[in-house]
Design a protein around this motif. Sequence first.
Motif, PDB file in Angstrom:
ATOM      1  N   GLY A 183      64.463 134.957 -30.312  1.00 44.39           N
ATOM      2  CA  GLY A 183      64.440 133.958 -31.371  1.00 44.39           C
ATOM      3  C   GLY A 183      64.233 134.543 -32.754  1.00 44.39           C
ATOM      4  O   GLY A 183      64.564 133.898 -33.760  1.00 44.39           O
ATOM      5  N   SER A 184      63.700 135.762 -32.838  1.00 42.70           N
ATOM      6  CA  SER A 184      63.433 136.376 -34.140  1.00 42.70           C
ATOM      7  C   SER A 184      64.202 137.673 -34.354  1.00 42.70           C
ATOM      8  O   SER A 184      63.987 138.360 -35.352  1.00 42.70           O
ATOM      9  N   LEU A 185      65.102 138.000 -33.430  1.00 45.36           N
ATOM     10  CA  LEU A 185      65.815 139.275 -33.498  1.00 45.36           C
ATOM     11  C   LEU A 185      66.983 139.203 -34.469  1.00 45.36           C
ATOM     12  O   LEU A 185      67.776 138.268 -34.433  1.00 45.36           O
ATOM     13  N   ASP A 186      67.088 140.205 -35.334  1.00 42.03           N
ATOM     14  CA  ASP A 186      68.218 140.301 -36.250  1.00 42.03           C
ATOM     15  C   ASP A 186      69.454 140.761 -35.494  1.00 42.03           C
ATOM     16  O   ASP A 186      69.383 141.695 -34.686  1.00 42.03           O
ATOM     17  N   THR A 187      70.592 140.127 -35.748  1.00 39.93           N
ATOM     18  CA  THR A 187      71.817 140.442 -35.020  1.00 39.93           C
ATOM     19  C   THR A 187      72.215 141.907 -35.155  1.00 39.93           C
ATOM     20  O   THR A 187      72.714 142.529 -34.211  1.00 39.93           O
ATOM     21  N   SER A 188      71.972 142.500 -36.327  1.00 43.36           N
ATOM     22  CA  SER A 188      72.371 143.887 -36.548  1.00 43.36           C
ATOM     23  C   SER A 188      71.592 144.861 -35.676  1.00 43.36           C
ATOM     24  O   SER A 188      72.036 145.988 -35.442  1.00 43.36           O
ATOM     25  N   ALA A 189      70.423 144.433 -35.196  1.00 42.78           N
ATOM     26  CA  ALA A 189      69.601 145.304 -34.353  1.00 42.78           C
ATOM     27  C   ALA A 189      69.940 145.160 -32.879  1.00 42.78           C
ATOM     28  O   ALA A 189      69.443 145.918 -32.041  1.00 42.78           O
ATOM     29  N   PHE A 190      70.785 144.200 -32.553  1.00 44.38           N
ATOM     30  CA  PHE A 190      71.045 143.868 -31.157  1.00 44.38           C
ATOM     31  C   PHE A 190      71.760 144.990 -30.415  1.00 44.38           C
ATOM     32  O   PHE A 190      71.330 145.418 -29.336  1.00 44.38           O
ATOM     33  N   THR A 191      72.839 145.497 -30.997  1.00 43.09           N
ATOM     34  CA  THR A 191      73.645 146.509 -30.309  1.00 43.09           C
ATOM     35  C   THR A 191      72.910 147.827 -30.094  1.00 43.09           C
ATOM     36  O   THR A 191      72.884 148.334 -28.962  1.00 43.09           O
ATOM     37  N   PRO A 192      72.293 148.435 -31.111  1.00 39.37           N
ATOM     38  CA  PRO A 192      71.559 149.678 -30.841  1.00 39.37           C
ATOM     39  C   PRO A 192      70.399 149.484 -29.879  1.00 39.37           C
ATOM     40  O   PRO A 192      70.050 150.406 -29.134  1.00 39.37           O
ATOM     41  N   MET A 193      69.798 148.287 -29.872  1.00 39.92           N
ATOM     42  CA  MET A 193      68.734 148.019 -28.921  1.00 39.92           C
ATOM     43  C   MET A 193      69.261 148.097 -27.486  1.00 39.92           C
ATOM     44  O   MET A 193      68.622 148.670 -26.599  1.00 39.92           O
ATOM     45  N   LEU A 194      70.450 147.554 -27.271  1.00 42.47           N
ATOM     46  CA  LEU A 194      71.057 147.618 -25.941  1.00 42.47           C
ATOM     47  C   LEU A 194      71.294 149.060 -25.520  1.00 42.47           C
ATOM     48  O   LEU A 194      71.003 149.448 -24.382  1.00 42.47           O
ATOM     49  N   GLY A 195      71.828 149.860 -26.425  1.00 44.45           N
ATOM     50  CA  GLY A 195      72.067 151.263 -26.102  1.00 44.45           C
ATOM     51  C   GLY A 195      70.791 151.989 -25.741  1.00 44.45           C
ATOM     52  O   GLY A 195      70.757 152.776 -24.793  1.00 44.45           O
ATOM     53  N   GLY A 196      69.720 151.713 -26.480  1.00 43.23           N
ATOM     54  CA  GLY A 196      68.439 152.341 -26.177  1.00 43.23           C
ATOM     55  C   GLY A 196      67.895 151.929 -24.830  1.00 43.23           C
ATOM     56  O   GLY A 196      67.342 152.757 -24.086  1.00 43.23           O
ATOM     57  N   LEU A 197      68.047 150.643 -24.478  1.00 40.52           N
ATOM     58  CA  LEU A 197      67.572 150.162 -23.178  1.00 40.52           C
ATOM     59  C   LEU A 197      68.328 150.837 -22.036  1.00 40.52           C
ATOM     60  O   LEU A 197      67.737 151.213 -21.017  1.00 40.52           O
ATOM     61  N   ILE A 198      69.621 150.996 -22.204  1.00 37.56           N
ATOM     62  CA  ILE A 198      70.424 151.633 -21.161  1.00 37.56           C
ATOM     63  C   ILE A 198      69.991 153.082 -20.963  1.00 37.56           C
ATOM     64  O   ILE A 198      69.796 153.541 -19.825  1.00 37.56           O
ATOM     65  N   LEU A 199      69.839 153.810 -22.054  1.00 39.33           N
ATOM     66  CA  LEU A 199      69.432 155.205 -21.943  1.00 39.33           C
ATOM     67  C   LEU A 199      68.047 155.330 -21.318  1.00 39.33           C
ATOM     68  O   LEU A 199      67.790 156.252 -20.526  1.00 39.33           O
ATOM     69  N   ALA A 200      67.155 154.402 -21.635  1.00 43.20           N
ATOM     70  CA  ALA A 200      65.816 154.431 -21.049  1.00 43.20           C
ATOM     71  C   ALA A 200      65.877 154.232 -19.547  1.00 43.20           C
ATOM     72  O   ALA A 200      65.165 154.901 -18.778  1.00 43.20           O
ATOM     73  N   MET A 201      66.748 153.339 -19.092  1.00 39.27           N
ATOM     74  CA  MET A 201      66.857 153.089 -17.657  1.00 39.27           C
ATOM     75  C   MET A 201      67.532 154.250 -16.929  1.00 39.27           C
ATOM     76  O   MET A 201      67.186 154.570 -15.796  1.00 39.27           O
ATOM     77  N   LEU A 202      68.489 154.890 -17.590  1.00 39.84           N
ATOM     78  CA  LEU A 202      69.092 156.079 -17.000  1.00 39.84           C
ATOM     79  C   LEU A 202      68.058 157.197 -16.852  1.00 39.84           C
ATOM     80  O   LEU A 202      68.006 157.877 -15.824  1.00 39.84           O
ATOM     81  N   ALA A 203      67.244 157.375 -17.870  1.00 43.09           N
ATOM     82  CA  ALA A 203      66.190 158.395 -17.808  1.00 43.09           C
ATOM     83  C   ALA A 203      65.202 158.079 -16.684  1.00 43.09           C
ATOM     84  O   ALA A 203      64.745 158.989 -15.974  1.00 43.09           O
ATOM     85  N   LEU A 204      64.883 156.793 -16.521  1.00 44.81           N
ATOM     86  CA  LEU A 204      63.988 156.395 -15.443  1.00 44.81           C
ATOM     87  C   LEU A 204      64.566 156.765 -14.085  1.00 44.81           C
ATOM     88  O   LEU A 204      63.870 157.306 -13.212  1.00 44.81           O
ATOM     89  N   GLY A 205      65.849 156.499 -13.892  1.00 39.66           N
ATOM     90  CA  GLY A 205      66.478 156.821 -12.618  1.00 39.66           C
ATOM     91  C   GLY A 205      66.474 158.306 -12.315  1.00 39.66           C
ATOM     92  O   GLY A 205      66.202 158.722 -11.189  1.00 39.66           O
ATOM     93  N   LEU A 206      66.767 159.118 -13.326  1.00 35.18           N
ATOM     94  CA  LEU A 206      66.757 160.569 -13.132  1.00 35.18           C
ATOM     95  C   LEU A 206      65.351 161.076 -12.848  1.00 35.18           C
ATOM     96  O   LEU A 206      65.153 161.974 -12.024  1.00 35.18           O
ATOM     97  N   TRP A 207      64.357 160.482 -13.506  1.00 31.09           N
ATOM     98  CA  TRP A 207      62.964 160.875 -13.277  1.00 31.09           C
ATOM     99  C   TRP A 207      62.552 160.549 -11.845  1.00 31.09           C
ATOM    100  O   TRP A 207      61.887 161.347 -11.183  1.00 31.09           O
ATOM    101  N   LEU A 208      62.983 159.394 -11.358  1.00 33.71           N
ATOM    102  CA  LEU A 208      62.612 158.993 -10.000  1.00 33.71           C
ATOM    103  C   LEU A 208      63.220 159.920  -8.944  1.00 33.71           C
ATOM    104  O   LEU A 208      62.665 160.054  -7.852  1.00 33.71           O
ATOM    105  N   ASP A 209      64.337 160.551  -9.270  1.00 35.21           N
ATOM    106  CA  ASP A 209      64.940 161.483  -8.319  1.00 35.21           C
ATOM    107  C   ASP A 209      64.038 162.676  -8.035  1.00 35.21           C
ATOM    108  O   ASP A 209      64.156 163.325  -6.990  1.00 35.21           O
ATOM    109  N   HIS A 210      63.140 162.986  -8.950  1.00 37.13           N
ATOM    110  CA  HIS A 210      62.277 164.156  -8.803  1.00 37.13           C
ATOM    111  C   HIS A 210      60.830 163.773  -8.502  1.00 37.13           C
ATOM    112  O   HIS A 210      59.929 164.594  -8.593  1.00 37.13           O
ATOM    113  N   LYS A 211      60.610 162.501  -8.165  1.00 37.15           N
ATOM    114  CA  LYS A 211      59.288 162.022  -7.797  1.00 37.15           C
ATOM    115  C   LYS A 211      59.336 161.446  -6.389  1.00 37.15           C
ATOM    116  O   LYS A 211      60.406 161.054  -5.903  1.00 37.15           O
TER     117      LYS A 211
END
Length: 241
Positions: A89-117
């Motif tokens: 409700g308070s998110l600026d539209t211009s911040a939406f796309t880079p936020m998505l990219g950051g979330l995806i990269l964070a989840m990819l990093a999580l998956g790779l980390w779990l492979d070694h745990k």
Amino acid sequence: MDLTLLCVLAAGLITGFSKFSVGGMGLLILPVLMLAVTGPQALAILVPMYVATDLMAIAMYRRDISWAVLIALLPPALIGVLLGTWLLGSLDTSAFTPMLGGLILAMLALGLWLDHKPAGIMRHPLAANITGLAAGFISMVANAAGPLFSLYLLEQRLSKDAYVSTRAWGFMIINGAKLPMLWTLGLITQDSLRLSLYGLPALVLGASIGYWLLRRLKLSQFKWLIRIMASLAAIKLFAFS
């Protein structure tokens, strides 16, 4: 063909395929739709389509649900939906796309980390709370919780059908909770619902392809397919921003 309609059909195809096969490909759907529709409005088009595929999935996979997994995940997930509604409700539209990219990269990093745990880390009760909260939040603001949800389910030693069934029921409840929130934010309108309906034929086709492919894949292959799709989505999102 109108660009908006073409993007809606492509989104419907990927949505149906994702729900009935590897999952996690929801990360590709929003970038495709954002070629013609701005981010928050795209969410309003996608969520009714997601609910439709969830209903199709639970009608087909209704005997192998892991209720114990869902009971652990859903309460924190619904809290995450509420938190995501507040942010959206308070998110600026211009911040939406880079936020998505950051979330995806964070989840990819999580998956790779779990492979070694040790695999047991994702079967700890605290993991269910964190995963549920994050999945509900990310699903609400970005419709991109598929990889996180899938990574958690993959570590629960579920059968192939139980994996698909549990994921479908979980997201049906989460997506159902998102509908009134999106309506309250003024994102779901008659126009957005009409576009959602236009995507249904492609959605059914994608579901049929995904169901056929599911029978020919091993769960171990799911993880890498999810990661490949997520990587492509992250590159595309950062290209948009």
